[in-house]
Each structure stands twice: as C-alpha cells, then as structure tokens.
Write an enzyme that holds these catalytic residues in place. Sequence first.
Site, PDB file in Angstrom:
ATOM      1  CG  ASP A   1       3.266  -7.100  10.663  1.00 35.77           C
ATOM      2  OD1 ASP A   1       2.418  -7.386   9.798  1.00 35.77           O
ATOM      3  OD2 ASP A   1       2.958  -6.744  11.825  1.00 35.77           O
TER       4      ASP A   1
ATOM      5  CG  ASP B   1      -3.801  -8.557  15.555  1.00 36.52           C
ATOM      6  OD1 ASP B   1      -4.596  -7.867  16.224  1.00 36.52           O
ATOM      7  OD2 ASP B   1      -2.587  -8.292  15.491  1.00 36.52           O
TER       8      ASP B   1
ATOM      9  CG  ASP C   1      -2.068  -0.952   1.130  1.00 34.39           C
ATOM     10  OD1 ASP C   1      -2.215  -1.592   0.077  1.00 34.39           O
ATOM     11  OD2 ASP C   1      -2.827  -1.075   2.121  1.00 34.39           O
TER      12      ASP C   1
ATOM     13  CG  ASP D   1       8.822  -5.398  12.256  1.00 39.75           C
ATOM     14  OD1 ASP D   1       7.753  -5.673  11.686  1.00 39.75           O
ATOM     15  OD2 ASP D   1       8.947  -5.385  13.496  1.00 39.75           O
TER      16      ASP D   1
END
Length: 537
Positions: free
Chosen positions: A180, A273, A125, A182
Amino acid sequence: MVATLFPIAFLAANSAASRMVRGLFDDTFSGVHQLSWFDWAILIPYFGILILLSVYGVHRYDIIRRYFRHRKKATGEPVHRFAELPRVTIQLPIYNERYVIERLIDEVTRIEYPRELLQIQVLDDSTDDTAPFAEALVERYRALGFPIEYHHRQNREGYKAGALTAGLKTATGEFVAIFDADFTPPADFLTRTIQYFADPTVGVVQTRWSYLNRDYSFLTEVEAMLLDGHFILEHGARSRAGYFFNFNGTAGILRRKMIEDAGGWQHDTLTEDTDLSYRAQLKGWRFVYIPGLECPSELPVEMHGFQVQQSRWAKGLTQCARKLLPAIFRSNVPRRVKAEAFLHLTPNISYPLMIVVSALMLPVMIVRFYMGVWQMVFIDLPLIMAAFWSISAFYVVAQRELYPKHWKRSILLLPLLMAIGVALTVVNTRAVLEALFGIRTAFVRTPKYAVGDRPMNLENKKYRRKSGLLPYIELAIGTYFVAMIFFAIDTYNFFSIPFLILFVAGYYWAGLGTLYQEYQDRLQWLKQRSLELKTAR
C-alpha cells in the site's frame, strides 16, 4: 481547641466511612425487593450480552495460551530453495496519494532482486494531481533502468481489488508482492520471502507491520499497540497452531496460481484480502507468517482518520463473515478450525452489543439498587474479568513479547487503549449494521501524509474527511455516561465508576478531538481565503 475538634472530625469521617460501608454491604432490601417483569426485561438482555461479550474475551485468553503453547512452531528458515529465482511482480495500488507516492516508489526501487526478473506496477486510480506526478516519477525511474510501469484507470470499479485484477492482466511475475502507498518495504524483502514458495503448497507469505510514526502522539502509540496485538498474538497463534489466518492486503507476497485457483480478487467486501485468504485456505493453500521481517508503515494521525480506517475493516470483516461462514461450516476442515474462523470473522459484533449495554447500564443500576458487594464478586466480577480484563492481558502480553525491555510503558497506556476502543463504538456499530443488512458503500481510503515521529501542521493537508454528526453523537453518549457517574456516586456504586470514566474519556476524546481538528481546518481555510482576497485587491 485542636483537641476539641479532633474527635468531631474523627466522628464525621467515621460516619462518612460507615455510610460507604453500609452502601456496599447492606442487604436490607435483599429479602424485601422483588424483581418485576420490567426488571427482568432489562436484566436478562443486559447480562445475556455481557455473557456473549465474555465469549470473545475468553477467546483472547485462549489466543495467548495457544501462542505460548505453539511457540516452538514459529516459522524458521525455508526448508526448500529455488534452483533459479522466479519472476516477481510488485503491485503498488494507489488512489490520491500525493504525499507518499514518491517515498513509496523510491523505497520499492531499492528492493534487492535481479532486475530482469522483476516488474513493478504502479496501479493508479487517482483523480487528483497524484496521477501526473506519479506518472512523471515512473518515467524518471524507467529512464534510470528500473523495470517500472504506470497504469492509470479511468474509473475505480472494484476499488483496490479491481486495480489488482487489472494489473494481473499484464503482470509477468509468477509471484505478486503488494504494498500500500504508506509502506516502505526493506531492501531485503524479496530475498527473505521468495524462498518459502519453493514449497508448492505455500500460497502467501505475510510479514509483520511496523510503524514509522509510532511515537507521533498518544493516539498513534495506542494504534500501534492494537496492531501489535494482531500481528504478534493473533497471527502468531493462528499460524503456529494450524488455523486459518489472513493476508493483510499489503506487506506480503502471493502466488499468482493461488489467486486464480481461489477465484481471483473479488470486490463484494471491503476487505478483499481476508476474503481471498479464506477462499484460498479452503482450497488447501498454506499461508506462512514471518514475524521477524518488519515492513514499516504509517499510522493515521487524526482521530477521524483512524475511525474511518477501523470502520472499513469492521464492515469488511463482517461482510466476509456473511459471505464465507456458510462455506466454512460446510467444508471438511476440523471443527477447531471452523470455530476459530467464526471467532476471527465475527468479533466486531461486539460494537453494536456495546451500544445496547451502554443504553441499558443506567436502568440496570437503578433496578439493582439493592446490589451488595457479594453480587459484584460472584456475578459482575467474573464477567468483567472475561470481557474486559482479557483486553489488558492481550495487549500487554503482545508488547512484552515484542519489546521485552520496554513493555512496561504499555501498562500506563492501557486506559487510553480502553478509551480508544470506546471511541470506535459508534462508527463501528454503523459499519457492522451496514454489513449485516447488506448496505453497500464505497471504499473509503485512509489519508496518509508522509508523517514522521514529529508533529506537523495537518491543516494544510488535503484528503481530510468531514465527520458529519458523528462527534456530536459521541459527545451526547459521553454526557450520558457522566450522568451515570453522578448516579453511581449517589448510590455508593463505586465499583462501576472506573469503567464509567473510561466510557466518558473515550467518547469525549473521539468527539472533542475530531471537532477541534475540524475547527483548526476552518480557521486555516478562513486565513487562506482572507489572504486570497487581499491578493486579489
């Protein structure tokens, strides 16, 4: 001469000591002073809030108890196994992740799984130069034969939840792993998780986070302790005792059928989540937690970045409480599960309560000027043990379980851990109140910089957010507590001083730390601007 001065010095010291003892044990006013309605109007809410905070403190003790009581029920090897491995889709939702996207894709393509059964989706995005850079990376790995795809949305509708939903439309996997930006998943991630889904009741397998930059600074060490408490004790106790626990949004794998059965990803909370986790478990799906499988990640290295992350989680969890608790209470799950769900989803209410306690602390000290040591022992001490000592016990036990040879260092870090909790009070109070009053805000990402365990120059990094008035508010509240320390010294209320110092340290650490980083940013900008002007000439 010395012989003459010694008795005088002894008497002076004895006089000071006797005044201190009288200040602590003197009950002269106990039968004289009568509390007025104004005094009661301050004391009742003050002690009422402390009792409420103590409930969550006692709950921490109970989590420790359940963790050890059910430790023999820790997740073992899968009972059943697939005759043939299923198809898996790996989703990588990213947004403006220029510094970590290359590391992420590189690590994910190292995951061991048959390529013909694997699909990797980069769900981008991004609105900056991450997009063309990520697309070029994907094309490079596709040319090398990896089953990787690039998907770029023109809008951020639904934020991460929206990106995951869009990815499912073209997903080919029966199971979906999510990482994610990281995170750096280990190569054996899928081989160690997929077999648990041979049990058709299993909807999620969650692994434990570890940290690439745990030793970067005192801040990251404390952040790691906070998360270790969650992953070792909370997840450990809840999963073993049969309570609901949450998928953490990353470093886990989900059954696609479960996502659809629970109503799909929804973006009316900031913690999609946790929202999906509770909806799925209310449907009867079982979650599996594997604490022995570590998935390394990056911790925020700046105070304000950490505050932004924690406020998003605090708001999202409170939004989930508003949304889900009515359905949980109406469900036919056991009462103990309902009670645990309530305590799991609502702990962030303690932040606005702490603001109220902070505001009342000085008036309460003035009202209780007659307080002797026995009031401290029988009233204050039990509340302190329940509300605050439980924090120390909780995180030290977690470190001892995780690092049996090196856990003692965590004791030295406890003052910093307490202070960092104080540093979150203002920003998390705002987040909780926004959630309670239904104020919608955008999903604010946590900046990641591909930081290792060595200090680096953050002034040259993008994605840093301005803090606005927050650090000035924190400094003002910290100064208020400085005044309380002087009042406590003047009134011989020495028992309260260590706690007041923690509040001062927490608020000043947050405020000054953020302002210093922004000052460094300003100097770097001026330096770059001056260089550009010289070059233009």
